[in-house]
Design a protein around this motif. Structure first.
Motif, PDB file in Angstrom:
ATOM      1  N   SER A  33       0.853  -1.184   0.000  1.00 41.27           N
ATOM      2  CA  SER A  33       0.000   0.000   0.000  1.00 41.27           C
ATOM      3  C   SER A  33       0.884   1.227   0.000  1.00 41.27           C
ATOM      4  CB  SER A  33      -0.908  -0.007   1.238  1.00 41.27           C
ATOM      5  OG  SER A  33      -0.116   0.076   2.408  1.00 41.27           O
ATOM      6  N   GLU A  77       2.867   1.119   9.090  1.00 42.47           N
ATOM      7  CA  GLU A  77       1.575   0.788   9.694  1.00 42.47           C
ATOM      8  C   GLU A  77       1.747   0.295  11.123  1.00 42.47           C
ATOM      9  OE1 GLU A  77      -1.128  -0.268   5.760  1.00 42.47           O
ATOM     10  OE2 GLU A  77      -0.486  -1.900   7.085  1.00 42.47           O
ATOM     11  N   SER A  91      -4.131  -4.798   1.956  1.00 41.65           N
ATOM     12  CA  SER A  91      -4.758  -3.484   1.826  1.00 41.65           C
ATOM     13  C   SER A  91      -6.075  -3.464   1.062  1.00 41.65           C
ATOM     14  CB  SER A  91      -3.779  -2.501   1.156  1.00 41.65           C
ATOM     15  OG  SER A  91      -3.498  -2.929  -0.165  1.00 41.65           O
TER      16      SER A  91
END
Length: 226
Positions: free
Chosen positions: A8, A15, A115
């Motif tokens: 992503s 993340e 994602s």
């Protein structure tokens, strides 16, 4: 047909930082220092500083050196998306693949980085739109809302009070395995029989079947219905 995208705009590491900051900040409310992040992610403070600069440039965090870091609105939104996927996958692993609740965290840590929004929506639908994961933690809705259960720590309950186990504060495998051994599980009814002043341990009854004594540390990691 849809494509599962394993990459992503944000890397797995980014993340993980965003999620760690969210949890350390109490849901995005407070600032977090770099040492706390380094300890949580088992990395060096210098590495944390470098990553925070990168996330700041992407508009994910507000970071001022020596003053800590907080999530921006975009950062909080991303954190909730990652947490939503993680907890949905935990439900799937327990309910559909018959994993134990102490086995799912590490697997979900990998799956949370997929994602595809389509996959997440279909997974949610397939599971019947669950609101809580196998540890009792709320699953963020698609728009980032969390439904909290009214709850109290077992340690805060008074003698003769009864409650139902609705969650745990510690989801590490060793703690969950201990609860399994003691016969404590989500939904179990617990009654406080006595409080022992010497070490703040509690004598409890589980499901009207078994009496046992649990330590203060254990009692501070079990949530009961309020």
């Amino acid at each position: 047909m849809f494509i599962i995208n394993l990459t992503s705009v944000h890397s797995f590491t980014e993340e993980n930082y965003i999620k760690a900051i969210y949890k350390l900040s109490g849901g995005g409310q407070d600032g977090v220092n770099t040492n706390a992040i380094a300890e949580t992610l088992n990395t060096k403070a210098a590495s944390v500083t470098d990553m925070l600069r990168k996330l700041s440039a992407k508009g994910m965090v507000d970071y001022v050196r020596y003053k800590g870091v907080s999530l921006t609105e975009a950062g909080e939104r991303l954190a909730l998306q990652v947490i939503r996927k993680h907890r949905l996958w935990e439900v799937f692993l327990v309910e559909k693949l018959k994993f134990n609740w102490d086995e799912v965290h590490e697997v979900a840590e990998e799956l949370e980085h997929i994602s595809s929004e389509t996959l997440t929506r279909r997974l949610d639908e397939f599971l019947g739109y669950p609101q809580f994961d196998p540890h009792g933690d709320p699953i963020p809705s698609e728009d980032g809302k969390l439904k909290q259960k009214p709850q109290r720590l077992l340690a805060e309950m008074e003698i003769s009070e009864t409650g139902q186990v609705v969650g745990v504060n510690d989801s590490q495998p060793l703690f969950l395995q201990y609860l399994d051994k003691m016969g404590i599980f989500l939904g179990a009814r617990i009654k406080v029989l006595d409080k022992i002043p010497y070490d703040n341990s509690l004598e409890i009854n589980i499901e009207n079947k078994r009496n046992l004594v649990v330590s203060s540390e254990v009692a501070h990691n079990i949530f009961l219905s309020a």
